[in-house]
Design a protein around this motif. Structure first.
Motif, PDB file in Angstrom:
ATOM      1  N   VAL A   1     -30.835 -24.149  59.686  1.00  0.00           N
ATOM      2  CA  VAL A   1     -30.012 -23.510  58.653  1.00  0.00           C
ATOM      3  C   VAL A   1     -30.334 -22.024  58.551  1.00  0.00           C
ATOM      4  CG1 VAL A   1     -29.327 -23.538  56.229  1.00  0.00           C
ATOM      5  CG2 VAL A   1     -29.808 -25.686  57.395  1.00  0.00           C
ATOM      6  N   THR A   2     -31.602 -21.662  58.658  1.00  0.00           N
ATOM      7  CA  THR A   2     -31.938 -20.237  58.586  1.00  0.00           C
ATOM      8  C   THR A   2     -31.490 -19.497  59.838  1.00  0.00           C
ATOM      9  OG1 THR A   2     -34.199 -20.791  59.317  1.00  0.00           O
ATOM     10  CG2 THR A   2     -33.842 -20.447  56.949  1.00  0.00           C
ATOM     11  N   ALA A   3     -31.461 -20.179  60.989  1.00  0.00           N
ATOM     12  CA  ALA A   3     -30.945 -19.536  62.207  1.00  0.00           C
ATOM     13  C   ALA A   3     -29.484 -19.148  62.026  1.00  0.00           C
ATOM     14  CB  ALA A   3     -31.099 -20.467  63.400  1.00  0.00           C
ATOM     15  N   ALA A   4     -28.770 -19.937  61.229  1.00  0.00           N
ATOM     16  CA  ALA A   4     -27.368 -19.618  60.917  1.00  0.00           C
ATOM     17  C   ALA A   4     -27.260 -18.693  59.708  1.00  0.00           C
ATOM     18  CB  ALA A   4     -26.593 -20.907  60.649  1.00  0.00           C
ATOM     19  N   GLU A   5     -28.430 -18.257  59.187  1.00  0.00           N
ATOM     20  CA  GLU A   5     -28.504 -17.335  58.049  1.00  0.00           C
ATOM     21  C   GLU A   5     -27.723 -17.829  56.836  1.00  0.00           C
ATOM     22  OE1 GLU A   5     -27.713 -13.324  59.225  1.00  0.00           O
ATOM     23  OE2 GLU A   5     -29.376 -13.291  60.641  1.00  0.00           O
ATOM     24  N   GLY A   6     -27.787 -19.150  56.616  1.00  0.00           N
ATOM     25  CA  GLY A   6     -27.198 -19.735  55.414  1.00  0.00           C
ATOM     26  C   GLY A   6     -25.711 -19.982  55.488  1.00  0.00           C
ATOM     27  N   ALA A   7     -25.094 -19.652  56.644  1.00  0.00           N
ATOM     28  CA  ALA A   7     -23.630 -19.739  56.725  1.00  0.00           C
ATOM     29  C   ALA A   7     -23.123 -21.167  56.600  1.00  0.00           C
ATOM     30  CB  ALA A   7     -23.151 -19.136  58.047  1.00  0.00           C
ATOM     31  N   TRP A   8     -23.912 -22.158  57.022  1.00  0.00           N
ATOM     32  CA  TRP A   8     -23.449 -23.554  56.971  1.00  0.00           C
ATOM     33  C   TRP A   8     -23.032 -23.953  55.566  1.00  0.00           C
ATOM     34  CZ3 TRP A   8     -27.461 -26.892  60.148  1.00  0.00           C
ATOM     35  CH2 TRP A   8     -27.407 -26.515  61.498  1.00  0.00           C
ATOM     36  N   PHE A   9     -23.823 -23.531  54.585  1.00  0.00           N
ATOM     37  CA  PHE A   9     -23.582 -23.982  53.212  1.00  0.00           C
ATOM     38  C   PHE A   9     -23.181 -22.848  52.279  1.00  0.00           C
ATOM     39  CE2 PHE A   9     -26.619 -26.962  55.125  1.00  0.00           C
ATOM     40  CZ  PHE A   9     -25.939 -28.150  54.958  1.00  0.00           C
ATOM     41  N   GLY A  10     -22.941 -21.663  52.850  1.00  0.00           N
ATOM     42  CA  GLY A  10     -22.441 -20.555  52.049  1.00  0.00           C
ATOM     43  C   GLY A  10     -23.443 -19.903  51.127  1.00  0.00           C
ATOM     44  N   VAL A  11     -24.757 -20.024  51.435  1.00  0.00           N
ATOM     45  CA  VAL A  11     -25.747 -19.354  50.600  1.00  0.00           C
ATOM     46  C   VAL A  11     -26.028 -17.967  51.163  1.00  0.00           C
ATOM     47  CG1 VAL A  11     -26.799 -21.491  49.781  1.00  0.00           C
ATOM     48  CG2 VAL A  11     -27.682 -20.408  51.858  1.00  0.00           C
ATOM     49  N   ASP A  12     -26.434 -17.063  50.295  1.00  0.00           N
ATOM     50  CA  ASP A  12     -26.697 -15.673  50.670  1.00  0.00           C
ATOM     51  C   ASP A  12     -28.200 -15.484  50.805  1.00  0.00           C
ATOM     52  OD1 ASP A  12     -26.806 -12.970  51.048  1.00  0.00           O
ATOM     53  OD2 ASP A  12     -25.759 -12.430  49.200  1.00  0.00           O
ATOM     54  N   LEU A  13     -28.652 -15.249  52.025  1.00  0.00           N
ATOM     55  CA  LEU A  13     -30.087 -15.108  52.281  1.00  0.00           C
ATOM     56  C   LEU A  13     -30.514 -13.659  52.445  1.00  0.00           C
ATOM     57  CD1 LEU A  13     -30.719 -18.107  54.723  1.00  0.00           C
ATOM     58  CD2 LEU A  13     -31.022 -17.999  52.241  1.00  0.00           C
ATOM     59  N   ALA A  14     -29.623 -12.718  52.158  1.00  0.00           N
ATOM     60  CA  ALA A  14     -29.980 -11.307  52.254  1.00  0.00           C
ATOM     61  C   ALA A  14     -31.071 -10.976  51.230  1.00  0.00           C
ATOM     62  CB  ALA A  14     -28.748 -10.438  52.014  1.00  0.00           C
ATOM     63  N   GLY A  15     -32.132 -10.360  51.706  1.00  0.00           N
ATOM     64  CA  GLY A  15     -33.208  -9.955  50.805  1.00  0.00           C
ATOM     65  C   GLY A  15     -34.023 -11.092  50.249  1.00  0.00           C
ATOM     66  N   VAL A  16     -34.040 -12.231  50.964  1.00  0.00           N
ATOM     67  CA  VAL A  16     -34.781 -13.411  50.490  1.00  0.00           C
ATOM     68  C   VAL A  16     -35.835 -13.807  51.524  1.00  0.00           C
ATOM     69  CG1 VAL A  16     -34.613 -15.878  49.939  1.00  0.00           C
ATOM     70  CG2 VAL A  16     -32.851 -14.299  49.133  1.00  0.00           C
ATOM     71  N   ARG A  17     -37.032 -14.090  51.066  1.00  0.00           N
ATOM     72  CA  ARG A  17     -38.068 -14.661  51.914  1.00  0.00           C
ATOM     73  C   ARG A  17     -38.354 -16.076  51.419  1.00  0.00           C
ATOM     74  NH1 ARG A  17     -42.022 -14.058  55.575  1.00  0.00           N
ATOM     75  NH2 ARG A  17     -44.043 -15.094  55.216  1.00  0.00           N
ATOM     76  N   LEU A  18     -38.206 -17.040  52.298  1.00  0.00           N
ATOM     77  CA  LEU A  18     -38.460 -18.436  51.964  1.00  0.00           C
ATOM     78  C   LEU A  18     -39.852 -18.824  52.418  1.00  0.00           C
ATOM     79  CD1 LEU A  18     -35.042 -19.819  53.262  1.00  0.00           C
ATOM     80  CD2 LEU A  18     -35.626 -19.289  50.887  1.00  0.00           C
ATOM     81  N   GLU A  19     -40.606 -19.468  51.552  1.00  0.00           N
ATOM     82  CA  GLU A  19     -41.975 -19.875  51.866  1.00  0.00           C
ATOM     83  C   GLU A  19     -42.190 -21.321  51.462  1.00  0.00           C
ATOM     84  OE1 GLU A  19     -44.525 -17.187  49.782  1.00  0.00           O
ATOM     85  OE2 GLU A  19     -43.988 -15.452  51.028  1.00  0.00           O
ATOM     86  N   SER A  20     -42.602 -22.141  52.429  1.00  0.00           N
ATOM     87  CA  SER A  20     -42.885 -23.544  52.139  1.00  0.00           C
ATOM     88  C   SER A  20     -44.302 -23.689  51.614  1.00  0.00           C
ATOM     89  CB  SER A  20     -42.707 -24.384  53.409  1.00  0.00           C
ATOM     90  OG  SER A  20     -43.140 -25.710  53.179  1.00  0.00           O
ATOM     91  N   SER A  21     -44.426 -24.307  50.462  1.00  0.00           N
ATOM     92  CA  SER A  21     -45.738 -24.458  49.830  1.00  0.00           C
ATOM     93  C   SER A  21     -46.572 -25.586  50.429  1.00  0.00           C
ATOM     94  CB  SER A  21     -45.570 -24.706  48.324  1.00  0.00           C
ATOM     95  OG  SER A  21     -44.804 -25.886  48.097  1.00  0.00           O
ATOM     96  N   ASP A  22     -45.935 -26.448  51.230  1.00  0.00           N
ATOM     97  CA  ASP A  22     -46.686 -27.595  51.753  1.00  0.00           C
ATOM     98  C   ASP A  22     -46.893 -27.568  53.266  1.00  0.00           C
ATOM     99  OD1 ASP A  22     -43.974 -27.978  52.156  1.00  0.00           O
ATOM    100  OD2 ASP A  22     -43.989 -30.112  51.691  1.00  0.00           O
ATOM    101  N   THR A  23     -46.255 -26.616  53.963  1.00  0.00           N
ATOM    102  CA  THR A  23     -46.418 -26.607  55.421  1.00  0.00           C
ATOM    103  C   THR A  23     -46.779 -25.248  56.000  1.00  0.00           C
ATOM    104  OG1 THR A  23     -44.081 -26.104  55.874  1.00  0.00           O
ATOM    105  CG2 THR A  23     -44.692 -28.443  55.640  1.00  0.00           C
ATOM    106  N   GLY A  24     -46.621 -24.185  55.244  1.00  0.00           N
ATOM    107  CA  GLY A  24     -46.863 -22.859  55.786  1.00  0.00           C
ATOM    108  C   GLY A  24     -45.656 -22.247  56.468  1.00  0.00           C
ATOM    109  N   TRP A  25     -44.541 -22.991  56.560  1.00  0.00           N
ATOM    110  CA  TRP A  25     -43.307 -22.457  57.151  1.00  0.00           C
ATOM    111  C   TRP A  25     -42.807 -21.303  56.296  1.00  0.00           C
ATOM    112  CZ3 TRP A  25     -38.390 -21.636  55.441  1.00  0.00           C
ATOM    113  CH2 TRP A  25     -37.392 -21.443  56.410  1.00  0.00           C
ATOM    114  N   ALA A  26     -42.300 -20.253  56.946  1.00  0.00           N
ATOM    115  CA  ALA A  26     -41.742 -19.118  56.204  1.00  0.00           C
ATOM    116  C   ALA A  26     -40.655 -18.466  57.041  1.00  0.00           C
ATOM    117  CB  ALA A  26     -42.832 -18.108  55.868  1.00  0.00           C
TER     118      ALA A  26
END
Length: 202
Positions: free
Chosen positions: A145-170
């Motif tokens: 989903v992030t490779a598509a930069e949120g386009a699949w579901f219409g979310v806006d990922l501009a200026g957003v950093r996602l951080e997983s609290s349980d795996t270290g994924w970011a």
């Protein structure tokens, strides 16, 4: 069914649906609980995701024609009607090899995995349960989903950093959104979490 870097997506899909069936089988009261899909209880969501195991291509075509080609209308109609099916029938469909092997038209194995993982999280996140999808499957959906930069579901990922609290994924840079991996998938799918958090829409 392989995709997502050649990994066995079918096994992940099967484990996800089997895990969801296990939760619902063990806790019958959850069938009437709300999900992250607005207006849908668990039984509506299961009726939706099990359509490929319950409807023949001819039946699906007839439903689509009745909905005048609008898949959203079809989904709501089938979910509202088939939510009344016996729990045993819906559980059987969740466990069906037909469902586990199904791929959405044009979506391939990655689409099948995303469908299974996202909808399972619609239930488990809403119920406050851990994901039933394998951790690697959740990570794969985050990557897709992030490779598509949120386009699949219409979310806006501009200026957003996602951080997983349980795996270290970011992923990304900007204002940090930190949550467990399952909740991040739900946010990327345009859902509102039980605590009210949501990502902006495009």
């Amino acid at each position: 069914m392989t995709d997502v870097d050649g990994r066995d997506v079918a096994a992940w899909v099967g484990r996800t649906y089997e895990g969801l069936a296990g939760v619902l089988d063990a806790e019958p009261a959850t069938w009437d609980a709300p999900t992250l899909c607005a207006g849908w209880q668990v039984r509506h969501l299961v009726a939706h995701v099990t359509m490929p195991a319950r409807l023949s291509p001819e039946q699906f075509g007839a439903e689509m024609a009745a909905a005048r080609g609008d898949f959203g209308v079809l989904s709501d109609t089938v979910a509202a009607r088939d939510a009344a099916l016996p729990a045993a029938d819906l559980l059987g469909a969740l466990r069906s090899p037909v469902l586990h092997a199904w791929q959405p038209p044009g979506g391939g194995a990655t689409g099948a995995l995303s469908h299974a993982v996202v909808h399972s999280l619609d239930v488990t996140v809403a119920l406050g349960r851990p994901p039933v999808a394998p951790a690697d499957a959740v990570a794969a959906v985050l990557d897709a989903v992030t490779a598509a930069e949120g386009a699949w579901f219409g979310v806006d990922l501009a200026g957003v950093r996602l951080e997983s609290s349980d795996t270290g994924w970011a992923w990304g840079s900007g204002d940090a959104v930190r949550a467990d991996g399952g909740s991040l998938v739900a946010l990327l799918a345009g859902r509102t979490l039980p605590d009210g958090r949501a990502l902006p829409r495009r």
